[in-house]
Design an enzyme around this catalytic site. Structure first.
Site, PDB file in Angstrom:
ATOM      1  N   CYS A   2       0.853  -1.188   0.000  1.00  0.00           N
ATOM      2  CA  CYS A   2       0.000   0.000   0.000  1.00  0.00           C
ATOM      3  C   CYS A   2       0.892   1.242   0.000  1.00  0.00           C
ATOM      4  O   CYS A   2       1.933   1.260   0.638  1.00  0.00           O
ATOM      5  CB  CYS A   2      -0.938   0.098   1.187  1.00  0.00           C
ATOM      6  SG  CYS A   2      -2.041  -1.278   1.406  1.00  0.00           S
ATOM      7  N   ARG A  27       3.555  -0.406  -4.913  1.00  0.00           N
ATOM      8  CA  ARG A  27       3.347  -0.898  -3.551  1.00  0.00           C
ATOM      9  C   ARG A  27       1.998  -1.589  -3.395  1.00  0.00           C
ATOM     10  O   ARG A  27       1.739  -2.211  -2.358  1.00  0.00           O
ATOM     11  CB  ARG A  27       3.445   0.246  -2.561  1.00  0.00           C
ATOM     12  CG  ARG A  27       4.855   0.757  -2.431  1.00  0.00           C
ATOM     13  CD  ARG A  27       4.954   1.699  -1.277  1.00  0.00           C
ATOM     14  NE  ARG A  27       4.710   1.004  -0.027  1.00  0.00           N
ATOM     15  CZ  ARG A  27       5.606   0.878   0.941  1.00  0.00           C
ATOM     16  NH1 ARG A  27       6.788   1.381   0.797  1.00  0.00           N
ATOM     17  NH2 ARG A  27       5.309   0.263   2.058  1.00  0.00           N
ATOM     18  N   TRP A  73      -3.175  -2.566  -1.421  1.00  0.00           N
ATOM     19  CA  TRP A  73      -2.960  -4.012  -1.600  1.00  0.00           C
ATOM     20  C   TRP A  73      -3.772  -4.637  -0.481  1.00  0.00           C
ATOM     21  O   TRP A  73      -3.420  -4.529   0.690  1.00  0.00           O
ATOM     22  CB  TRP A  73      -1.484  -4.340  -1.458  1.00  0.00           C
ATOM     23  CG  TRP A  73      -1.123  -5.745  -1.780  1.00  0.00           C
ATOM     24  CD1 TRP A  73      -0.770  -6.259  -2.993  1.00  0.00           C
ATOM     25  CD2 TRP A  73      -1.034  -6.840  -0.867  1.00  0.00           C
ATOM     26  NE1 TRP A  73      -0.485  -7.595  -2.884  1.00  0.00           N
ATOM     27  CE2 TRP A  73      -0.638  -7.980  -1.600  1.00  0.00           C
ATOM     28  CE3 TRP A  73      -1.265  -6.989   0.510  1.00  0.00           C
ATOM     29  CZ2 TRP A  73      -0.456  -9.237  -1.006  1.00  0.00           C
ATOM     30  CZ3 TRP A  73      -1.087  -8.223   1.090  1.00  0.00           C
ATOM     31  CH2 TRP A  73      -0.687  -9.336   0.327  1.00  0.00           C
ATOM     32  N   ASN A  99      -1.683   2.213   6.113  1.00  0.00           N
ATOM     33  CA  ASN A  99      -0.921   1.024   5.707  1.00  0.00           C
ATOM     34  C   ASN A  99      -0.688   0.193   6.950  1.00  0.00           C
ATOM     35  O   ASN A  99      -0.408   0.750   8.012  1.00  0.00           O
ATOM     36  CB  ASN A  99       0.450   1.404   5.156  1.00  0.00           C
ATOM     37  CG  ASN A  99       0.357   2.021   3.783  1.00  0.00           C
ATOM     38  OD1 ASN A  99      -0.705   2.084   3.199  1.00  0.00           O
ATOM     39  ND2 ASN A  99       1.490   2.487   3.277  1.00  0.00           N
ATOM     40  N   GLY A 100      -0.728  -1.128   6.796  1.00  0.00           N
ATOM     41  CA  GLY A 100      -0.461  -2.004   7.937  1.00  0.00           C
ATOM     42  C   GLY A 100      -1.688  -2.821   8.291  1.00  0.00           C
ATOM     43  O   GLY A 100      -2.667  -2.875   7.528  1.00  0.00           O
ATOM     44  N   GLU A 481      15.712 -18.415  -8.708  1.00  0.00           N
ATOM     45  CA  GLU A 481      15.337 -17.044  -9.064  1.00  0.00           C
ATOM     46  C   GLU A 481      14.611 -17.027 -10.416  1.00  0.00           C
ATOM     47  O   GLU A 481      13.612 -16.328 -10.586  1.00  0.00           O
ATOM     48  CB  GLU A 481      16.587 -16.145  -9.086  1.00  0.00           C
ATOM     49  CG  GLU A 481      16.402 -14.735  -9.617  1.00  0.00           C
ATOM     50  CD  GLU A 481      15.367 -13.902  -8.870  1.00  0.00           C
ATOM     51  OE1 GLU A 481      14.883 -14.335  -7.814  1.00  0.00           O
ATOM     52  OE2 GLU A 481      15.023 -12.828  -9.385  1.00  0.00           O
ATOM     53  N   LYS A 485      10.695 -15.881 -11.101  1.00  0.00           N
ATOM     54  CA  LYS A 485      10.326 -14.842 -12.076  1.00  0.00           C
ATOM     55  C   LYS A 485       9.185 -15.327 -12.971  1.00  0.00           C
ATOM     56  O   LYS A 485       8.211 -14.627 -13.176  1.00  0.00           O
ATOM     57  CB  LYS A 485      11.512 -14.462 -12.983  1.00  0.00           C
ATOM     58  CG  LYS A 485      12.626 -13.649 -12.402  1.00  0.00           C
ATOM     59  CD  LYS A 485      12.316 -12.210 -12.133  1.00  0.00           C
ATOM     60  CE  LYS A 485      11.729 -12.022 -10.760  1.00  0.00           C
ATOM     61  NZ  LYS A 485      12.632 -11.799  -9.659  1.00  0.00           N
ATOM     62  N   GLU A 488       5.917 -15.718 -10.910  1.00  0.00           N
ATOM     63  CA  GLU A 488       5.337 -14.427 -10.520  1.00  0.00           C
ATOM     64  C   GLU A 488       4.638 -13.750 -11.694  1.00  0.00           C
ATOM     65  O   GLU A 488       3.596 -13.127 -11.536  1.00  0.00           O
ATOM     66  CB  GLU A 488       6.446 -13.459 -10.068  1.00  0.00           C
ATOM     67  CG  GLU A 488       6.979 -13.668  -8.680  1.00  0.00           C
ATOM     68  CD  GLU A 488       8.061 -12.648  -8.328  1.00  0.00           C
ATOM     69  OE1 GLU A 488       8.034 -12.134  -7.219  1.00  0.00           O
ATOM     70  OE2 GLU A 488       8.958 -12.375  -9.159  1.00  0.00           O
ATOM     71  N   HIS A 504      15.541 -37.529  -7.399  1.00  0.00           N
ATOM     72  CA  HIS A 504      14.925 -37.965  -6.155  1.00  0.00           C
ATOM     73  C   HIS A 504      13.486 -37.472  -6.034  1.00  0.00           C
ATOM     74  O   HIS A 504      12.956 -37.418  -4.929  1.00  0.00           O
ATOM     75  CB  HIS A 504      15.749 -37.470  -4.962  1.00  0.00           C
ATOM     76  CG  HIS A 504      17.135 -38.034  -4.925  1.00  0.00           C
ATOM     77  ND1 HIS A 504      17.394 -39.372  -4.750  1.00  0.00           N
ATOM     78  CD2 HIS A 504      18.347 -37.440  -5.091  1.00  0.00           C
ATOM     79  CE1 HIS A 504      18.704 -39.580  -4.778  1.00  0.00           C
ATOM     80  NE2 HIS A 504      19.310 -38.424  -5.006  1.00  0.00           N
ATOM     81  N   LYS A 602       5.184  -5.062  -4.382  1.00  0.00           N
ATOM     82  CA  LYS A 602       6.634  -4.879  -4.437  1.00  0.00           C
ATOM     83  C   LYS A 602       7.263  -4.974  -3.059  1.00  0.00           C
ATOM     84  O   LYS A 602       8.293  -5.588  -2.873  1.00  0.00           O
ATOM     85  CB  LYS A 602       6.919  -3.510  -5.052  1.00  0.00           C
ATOM     86  CG  LYS A 602       8.380  -3.184  -5.188  1.00  0.00           C
ATOM     87  CD  LYS A 602       8.977  -3.930  -6.326  1.00  0.00           C
ATOM     88  CE  LYS A 602      10.453  -3.726  -6.478  1.00  0.00           C
ATOM     89  NZ  LYS A 602      11.074  -4.891  -7.125  1.00  0.00           N
TER      90      LYS A 602
HETATM   91  C1  G6P Z   1       8.069  -9.433  -2.434  1.00  0.00           C
HETATM   92  C2  G6P Z   1       8.359  -9.099  -3.883  1.00  0.00           C
HETATM   93  C3  G6P Z   1       9.625  -9.830  -4.325  1.00  0.00           C
HETATM   94  C4  G6P Z   1      10.779  -9.487  -3.389  1.00  0.00           C
HETATM   95  C5  G6P Z   1      10.432  -9.804  -1.936  1.00  0.00           C
HETATM   96  C6  G6P Z   1      11.481  -9.285  -0.963  1.00  0.00           C
HETATM   97  O1  G6P Z   1       7.711 -10.767  -2.317  1.00  0.00           O
HETATM   98  O2  G6P Z   1       7.268  -9.472  -4.705  1.00  0.00           O
HETATM   99  O3  G6P Z   1       9.951  -9.403  -5.639  1.00  0.00           O
HETATM  100  O4  G6P Z   1      11.902 -10.208  -3.776  1.00  0.00           O
HETATM  101  O5  G6P Z   1       9.201  -9.160  -1.591  1.00  0.00           O
HETATM  102  O6  G6P Z   1      11.513  -7.883  -1.026  1.00  0.00           O
HETATM  103  P1  G6P Z   1      12.720  -7.006  -0.537  1.00  0.00           P
HETATM  104  O7  G6P Z   1      12.274  -5.603  -0.753  1.00  0.00           O
HETATM  105  O8  G6P Z   1      12.916  -7.328   0.934  1.00  0.00           O
HETATM  106  O9  G6P Z   1      13.917  -7.385  -1.334  1.00  0.00           O
END
Ligand code: G6P
Length: 607
Positions: A2, A27, A73, A99-100, A481, A485, A488, A504, A602
């Site tokens: 948010c 956000r 969010w 927010n929160g 990673e 990607k 996501e 395994h 994010k």
């Molecule tokens: C969320 C985002 C990811 C990110 C993770 C950690 O899950 O969608 O893309 O890697 O948070 O975020 P940070 O800001 O702590 O790297």
């Protein structure tokens, strides 16, 4: 998670708020709204959808020099217009954005009902605005009303509150970031620093427990208990880089291609080529601290966690001391043993991830030394850690992290080199590594000049019901990673496995045509990774092979994507690039919203 933006001053508030929201949209982006105060009333406009949807429903002109805005969010209550912020009190006297998460909102809501106040939304946030309005009706001043309300809360909040009958904003923070930008006869409020930088460099970071009364002429700071203090103004010195999209089709595209320059920023001035070592000034590492450290523990979530895993392996390789990576959200729950001589690294792009923040607090509480490996300057983790390294990626707006990943890996590589040089890494080894690291931005550019058959890879991925990613050693984390990607962005179930472990379990999933992405740089593990590749091939899998140009395996995959060759400890900086592009282009092929993938945000500021 948010975004909040607020303004009070001589200018028209609406365009400033909309611009602020646009910069904060990463956000949260399921709904968005603004409340503007003109001389006589407060006008609220909100909608489900993105900032562009809000812009479509805004009247041509909304006059007013004070306002608050929010991009959401959802946590409590579905994505509906009525749950969208700003929320307003039943009598219209107070409006707020939050927010929160308020953990005790149910009991607070029940108490309001007993007093005859029915909340119209399902949110925890509305409860707060109703409570404040009741306090005002009972004769409290605005600050008192907020103080009395927050004293009864359990949970986390970043609040920006506007009153119908007052020419001021009140901000409150507990666990959710909030920053006030100080202009000349005007003030800005934001949940992130970067939307402020176009207006002012002078900012006040709220700390947990702070309340701030924000007037055009100045800020006064208070605690929930009524103690006043002077605001601590920080001047943002960092050049935060270009956060606009420019000509790029998406933020993710822009950020992928920014990686060479971002990497240069990260390395600049931090390596000692002569001594073959790192020079991370902000970590303030004394020689004794490095020599005596019994082990290193790294923490992160999502992409940061995978970068931390790579850092862990490099630390063990170079310094020959144990290193372990932890998922932040699991760390505190397990009552970890903290050794005061050990080194703890909190890795985070945003510096606001709640899970990582709680791990940092746990380490500090138990007397551990914690260092931040963070992108956003002045963020909560950076400030909590006090010492650390900024990765200098510049603003990363796409939800899927790209340039922050490579810079986290680079910063951790420099740290590992510095630690290694106090122990087992020779000067020559250090020099060789640093030379290759300095070459890496150029090699990234060389890869981007010819990215290889990404389209053919997308042909295999786009229709897949699931995708398996395999790698060994450093490449096992690159595989994770890459899988993250694609999952996501394209919403395709992806599984990443160390290549040796494939037999395994995951091998059971393979059938004719299943795509398998194999990351096999030219390191000592290549031959073993190839065995796994052949086992997959034998079961009809279609192999997308990421390998190094000039090696001898260019014909092993159905689609082979070469990246420029580099030092075996630095391969993640290059092998991850085609994986980012594959995820980006697959998502586009499937018509996904690349920069705003569903359900994600994010920066995840709730635990
Ligand atoms: C969320 C985002 C990811 C990110 C993770 C950690 O899950 O969608 O893309 O890697 O948070 O975020 P940070 O800001 O702590 O790297």
């Amino acid at each position: 998670m948010c975004g909040i933006f607020g303004y009070i001053g001589p200018q028209q508030a609406l365009p400033l708020l909309v611009e602020g929201l646009r910069r904060l949209e990463y956000r949260g982006y399921d709904s968005t709204g603004v409340a503007i105060h003109d001389e006589n009333a407060i006008h609220v406009h909100k909608t489900v959808g993105k900032v562009s949807d809000l812009q479509r429903i805004l009247p041509e002109r909304v006059e007013g020099n004070m306002g608050i805005a929010h991009t959401r969010w959802a946590t409590h209550g579905g994505v509906t217009q009525v749950n969208t912020h700003p929320h307003q009190a039943h009598d219209g006297s107070v409006h707020l954005v939050h927010n929160g998460i308020i953990e005790n909102f149910r009991s607070l809501r029940k108490r309001l009902e007993q007093q005859g106040i029915e909340c119209v939304s399902e949110t925890d946030s509305e409860v707060l605005v109703q409570m404040m309005a009741l306090e005002l009706a009972n004769g409290a001043e605005p600050l008192e009303a907020v103080q009395r309300t927050v004293q009864r809360l359990r949970g986390t909040w970043g609040l920006c509150i506007m009153f119908r009958d007052e020419d001021l904003l009140i901000c409150a923070r507990n666990g959710s970031p909030l920053i006030i930008g100080q202009g000349v006869d005007e003030m800005f409020v934001s949940s992130d620093p970067h939307p402020l930088t176009t207006h002012t460099q002078r900012v006040v970071y709220l700390e947990d427990g702070d309340l701030a009364v924000v007037r055009r002429s100045g800020i006064t700071m208070h605690s929930a208990q009524g103690v006043s203090s002077t605001p601590n103004v920080t001047v943002l010195e960092e050049e935060w880089g270009e956060s606009d999209l420019g000509d790029a089709p998406h933020y993710m595209y822009k950020e992928i291609y920014e990686q060479p320059d971002a990497l240069r920023q990260c390395i600049a001035g931090r390596v000692d080529r002569e001594m073959g070592s790192g020079r991370l000034g902000g970590m303030r590492l004394a020689h004794d601290t490095l020599v005596q450290a019994p082990h290193v523990r790294l923490l992160g979530c999502g992409t940061a966690y995978y970068a931390a895993e790579i850092g862990q392996m490099l630390i063990e390789k170079m310094a020959r001391i144990p290193a372990v990576t932890h998922i932040s959200s699991e760390f505190r729950n397990n009552d970890p043993v903290i050794n005061p001589k050990a080194l703890y690294l909190a890795v985070s792009q945003s510096g606001e991830t709640a899970d990582t923040i709680s791990a940092v607090k746990e380490i500090k509480l138990k007397g551990g030394q914690i260092f931040g490996v963070v992108n956003v300057v002045g963020s909560t983790i950076a400030r909590l850690c006090e010492k650390g390294v900024y990765i200098h990626s510049g603003p990363e707006q796409s939800v899927a992290s790209t340039k922050a990943f490579t810079n986290m890996v680079a910063a951790l590589t420099i740290f590992a080199t510095q630690l290694g040089r106090t122990r087992h890494l020779s000067k020559d080894q250090g020099r060789e590594l640093i030379e290759h690291l300095q070459q890496a931005p150029h090699l990234m550019e060389r890869y981007f000049d010819d990215v290889g058959p990404i389209t053919e890879a997308v042909d295999l991925l786009a229709d897949a019901s699931s995708v398996l990613y395999l790698g060994r050693g450093l490449s096992a984390s690159v595989a994770k990673e890459g899988a993250l990607k694609l999952m996501e962005l394209a919403y395709i179930p992806c599984l990443a496995y160390p290549a040796g472990e494939m037999k395994h379990g995951p091998i059971a999933l393979l059938e004719e045509g299943s795509p398998v992405v194999v990351i096999a740089p030219n390191d000592h593990l290549k031959a073993k990774t190839l065995s796994a590749l052949h086992e997959c091939k034998a079961r009809g899998a279609k192999i997308i092979l990421i390998h190094e140009a000039g090696d001898d395996i260019a014909s092993e995959g159905d689609v082979c994507i070469p990246v420029p060759a580099i030092h075996p400890w630095l391969t993640p900086l290059l092998t991850v690039l085609p994986l980012q592009l594959m995820a980006y282009h697959t998502a586009l092929r499937l018509g996904r919203d690349v920069d705003r993938p569903r359900n994600l945000a994010k920066s995840v500021t709730v635990e």
